[in-house]
Enzyme design. Structure first.
Site, PDB file in Angstrom:
ATOM      1  CG  HIS A 307      -2.080   0.916   1.071  1.00 58.13           C
ATOM      2  ND1 HIS A 307      -2.000   2.261   1.331  1.00 58.13           N
ATOM      3  CD2 HIS A 307      -3.333   0.680   0.640  1.00 58.13           C
ATOM      4  CE1 HIS A 307      -3.179   2.808   1.071  1.00 58.13           C
ATOM      5  NE2 HIS A 307      -3.996   1.879   0.650  1.00 58.13           N
ATOM      6  CG  ASP A 364      -8.287  -4.553  -2.850  1.00 55.06           C
ATOM      7  OD1 ASP A 364      -9.509  -4.381  -2.774  1.00 55.06           O
ATOM      8  OD2 ASP A 364      -7.499  -3.663  -3.198  1.00 55.06           O
TER       9      ASP A 364
HETATM   10  N1  ACO Z   1       4.169  -7.699  -4.757  1.00 51.78           N
HETATM   11  C1  ACO Z   1       5.508  -7.701  -4.952  1.00 51.78           C
HETATM   12  N2  ACO Z   1       6.285  -6.610  -4.828  1.00 51.78           N
HETATM   13  C2  ACO Z   1       5.698  -5.457  -4.509  1.00 51.78           C
HETATM   14  C3  ACO Z   1       4.309  -5.368  -4.287  1.00 51.78           C
HETATM   15  C4  ACO Z   1       3.539  -6.546  -4.422  1.00 51.78           C
HETATM   16  N3  ACO Z   1       2.221  -6.527  -4.231  1.00 51.78           N
HETATM   17  N4  ACO Z   1       3.982  -4.095  -3.980  1.00 51.78           N
HETATM   18  C5  ACO Z   1       5.138  -3.407  -4.015  1.00 51.78           C
HETATM   19  N5  ACO Z   1       6.164  -4.229  -4.321  1.00 51.78           N
HETATM   20  C6  ACO Z   1       7.586  -3.863  -4.384  1.00 51.78           C
HETATM   21  C7  ACO Z   1       7.926  -3.122  -5.668  1.00 51.78           C
HETATM   22  O1  ACO Z   1       8.323  -4.002  -6.703  1.00 51.78           O
HETATM   23  C8  ACO Z   1       9.053  -2.234  -5.216  1.00 51.78           C
HETATM   24  O2  ACO Z   1      10.213  -3.020  -5.109  1.00 51.78           O
HETATM   25  P1  ACO Z   1      11.663  -2.384  -5.445  1.00 51.78           P
HETATM   26  O3  ACO Z   1      11.926  -1.396  -4.337  1.00 51.78           O
HETATM   27  O4  ACO Z   1      12.592  -3.549  -5.451  1.00 51.78           O
HETATM   28  O5  ACO Z   1      11.546  -1.718  -6.783  1.00 51.78           O
HETATM   29  C9  ACO Z   1       8.646  -1.830  -3.789  1.00 51.78           C
HETATM   30  O6  ACO Z   1       7.830  -2.935  -3.329  1.00 51.78           O
HETATM   31  C10 ACO Z   1       7.843  -0.529  -3.698  1.00 51.78           C
HETATM   32  O7  ACO Z   1       6.730  -0.663  -4.579  1.00 51.78           O
HETATM   33  P2  ACO Z   1       6.045   0.550  -5.352  1.00 51.78           P
HETATM   34  O8  ACO Z   1       5.395   0.039  -6.597  1.00 51.78           O
HETATM   35  O9  ACO Z   1       7.010   1.679  -5.489  1.00 51.78           O
HETATM   36  O10 ACO Z   1       4.930   0.967  -4.322  1.00 51.78           O
HETATM   37  P3  ACO Z   1       3.723   1.925  -4.630  1.00 51.78           P
HETATM   38  O11 ACO Z   1       3.466   2.680  -3.380  1.00 51.78           O
HETATM   39  O12 ACO Z   1       3.963   2.713  -5.883  1.00 51.78           O
HETATM   40  O13 ACO Z   1       2.510   0.932  -4.964  1.00 51.78           O
HETATM   41  C11 ACO Z   1       0.707  -0.533  -4.712  1.00 51.78           C
HETATM   42  C12 ACO Z   1       1.537   0.595  -4.062  1.00 51.78           C
HETATM   43  C13 ACO Z   1       0.220  -0.082  -6.115  1.00 51.78           C
HETATM   44  C14 ACO Z   1      -0.510  -0.817  -3.862  1.00 51.78           C
HETATM   45  C15 ACO Z   1       1.596  -1.801  -4.840  1.00 51.78           C
HETATM   46  O14 ACO Z   1       1.988  -2.237  -3.559  1.00 51.78           O
HETATM   47  C16 ACO Z   1       0.910  -2.923  -5.604  1.00 51.78           C
HETATM   48  O15 ACO Z   1       0.996  -2.971  -6.839  1.00 51.78           O
HETATM   49  N6  ACO Z   1       0.196  -3.855  -4.888  1.00 51.78           N
HETATM   50  C17 ACO Z   1      -0.539  -4.899  -5.550  1.00 51.78           C
HETATM   51  C18 ACO Z   1      -1.870  -4.346  -6.087  1.00 51.78           C
HETATM   52  C19 ACO Z   1      -2.864  -4.075  -4.957  1.00 51.78           C
HETATM   53  O16 ACO Z   1      -3.065  -4.906  -4.078  1.00 51.78           O
HETATM   54  N7  ACO Z   1      -3.515  -2.890  -5.021  1.00 51.78           N
HETATM   55  C20 ACO Z   1      -4.535  -2.474  -4.045  1.00 51.78           C
HETATM   56  C21 ACO Z   1      -4.058  -1.317  -3.217  1.00 51.78           C
HETATM   57  S1  ACO Z   1      -5.240  -0.900  -1.998  1.00 51.78           S
HETATM   58  C22 ACO Z   1      -6.485  -0.142  -2.824  1.00 51.78           C
HETATM   59  O17 ACO Z   1      -6.341   0.482  -3.822  1.00 51.78           O
HETATM   60  C23 ACO Z   1      -7.815  -0.322  -2.263  1.00 51.78           C
END
Ligand code: ACO
Length: 438
Positions: A307, A364
């Protein structure tokens, strides 16, 4: 007295910037005059560190796992309230009195049915249309019926329109579902409360009534309540952006639905179930799946994890996890995907990749299990999220609408494209040599 932050620029120029402090002590540097005074803008890709507005609706402390609606902790709201009461709290700022609750309830009932000629629009969509596509189009279309003048003059009108939108979004959602399975669209019932009525419209048939259990109704009401607002997330920021240009509430809410559709936002609940089903029906072990997720080249994410704001735990996920356990016990549903979800969670939470990046289950991760147990088809999951989020979108739209100082949102950019260059004639562009147009 306002404190200042002092910024020193590369040319040695210093500039004092006011520090704004929120009611929960959050500190922000006001850079609104920075360009005027220094020629510099700020850049913050994906708005990770940008406060886009001042808002009094919802408070989140992502490090401590705190979420409050108008000051009330989400745990209290979940325990004591209903989706509709939470909606009134979010939009008008206070818990409603008995009279206010009853008046709003009457408005919801009076506005629950769709105009007959409006219902005809459903047949214009092809059978495979995603219900989010139908929902966004129909909410926009509803403005022509509900608010032809497009202007909300006072709080009384806002109350009527808010009730209509909250009530009809569920009627539209269930009608979209019925159309997609070629079943007759059900009328709402006047003797049922909000969530029960929605389940009736989803699952009743003209020749057979569906009467949901109190446990099922309560679980869905909880789901809606926990999704009702979440400060400046992707879809709410979209609603505010559209509202800032003084677009009407229906157009702004329809834009919110479109933003919510994405897999990284509201579409994640559908993606979680698809992920669990894919693992369950394949030879891939949990260990192999997690290994794939950790490999950046795979571009696969553990859906329902991570998140932007919560870096400790998502309080909504804790509440929903318990609700999912309870509901499955009460309904005697043995869903192997819940067991799979539990194992995935345990493996991920013990893994250094997730620990270092502070990735925890979000709302979720468990919501899909609840919706599945209630018989909601996967392609309707994000629609259910949209029904839940409607009060938050209305509250944020109203916050802008009520603010006499409100201005259009218009961010700037750092341009990184080509600098000015001479026009290329057709004959200079490579490829087949057509003559240059005269
Ligand atoms: N699985 C694996 N790796 C992940 C995940 C995940 N679900 N989420 C983040 N990471 C990793 C990224 O690859 C990144 O790694 P790095 O530092 O090696 O490059 C690091 O964690 C930071 O991730 P970001 O994408 O920069 O985080 P951001 O804050 O932009 O994204 C998000 C947040 C979109 C929720 C992300 O965690 C994600 O894609 N999660 C899966 C989708 C999801 O569950 N979305 C629902 C969110 S809640 C809502 O909207 C109600």
């Amino acid at each position: 007295m306002t404190a200042n932050a002092v910024l020193t620029l590369p040319d040695g120029q210093t500039v004092a910037l006011p520090v704004v402090v929120g009611s929960e002590g959050e500190k922000a540097i006001d850079i609104s005059r920075l360009r005027y005074r220094t020629g510099h803008i700020t850049v913050d890709d994906a708005y990770e560190n940008t406060g886009s507005c001042r808002s009094a609706i919802t408070f989140i402390d992502g490090d401590r796992g705190v979420l409050r609606y108008r000051g009330y902790p989400i745990e209290e709201v979940a325990k004591r309230s209903t989706f509709i009461e939470a909606a009134q709290l979010l939009i008008w700022g206070e818990l409603p009195t008995t009279e206010q609750r009853m008046r709003f309830s009457d408005l919801l009932t009076d506005n629950s049915a769709l105009p007959e000629d409006f219902r005809r629009h459903f047949s214009g969509f092809p059978p495979h249309a995603h219900p989010m596509s139908i929902l966004s189009a129909m909410i926009n279309c509803l403005q022509a019926y509900d608010l032809p003048g497009q202007v909300i003059d006072d709080e009384e009108e806002l109350e009527r329109v808010a009730a209509s939108l909250i009530s009809k979004v569920r009627t539209i959602a269930s009608a979209a579902y019925k159309s997609s399975i070629s079943e007759p669209i059900m009328y709402p019932r006047y003797d049922m409360k909000y969530t029960e009525n929605f389940l009736h419209m989803m699952f009743s048939r003209p020749y057979r009534d569906y009467v949901p259990s109190p446990e099922a109704t309560r679980a869905l009401d909880l789901f809606l309540m926990l999704h009702a607002d979440h400060e400046q997330n992707c879809s709410t920021s979209t609603v505010r952006m559209v509202a800032s240009g003084q677009a009407n509430l229906y157009a702004s809410a329809a834009a919110g639905v479109c933003a919510l559709w994405g897999r990284l936002h509201g579409g994640a609940n559908q993606a979680v179930l698809e992920m669990l089903t894919a693992i369950q029906t394949s030879d891939v072990s949990i260990h192999d799946y997690v290994t794939k997720v950790k490999d950046r080249r795979s571009k696969v994410r553990l859906m329902g994890f991570g998140h932007r704001v919560y870096k400790n735990f998502d309080p909504r996920a804790l509440i929903l996890k318990k609700a999912a356990d309870d509901l499955l016990d009460q309904m005697h549903v043995a869903d192997p995907r819940l067991e799979l979800a539990r194992q995935l969670e345990a493996v991920a939470l013990a893994d250094d990749y997730f620990i270092e990046r502070r990735l925890y289950p979000n709302v979720d991760f468990y919501s899909g299990i609840i919706l599945t147990a209630l018989g909601i088809p996967v392609e309707m999951f994000t629609v259910l999220f949209a029904i839940g989020r409607m009060p938050g979108w209305i509250a944020n739209w109203a916050e802008i609408h009520r603010d006499p100082e409100s201005r259009i949102y218009r961010p700037r950019q750092v341009y990184v494209g080509q600098t000015e260059r001479p026009w290329l004639l057709q004959s200079q562009r490579g490829g087949s040599s057509e003559p240059d147009p005269v």
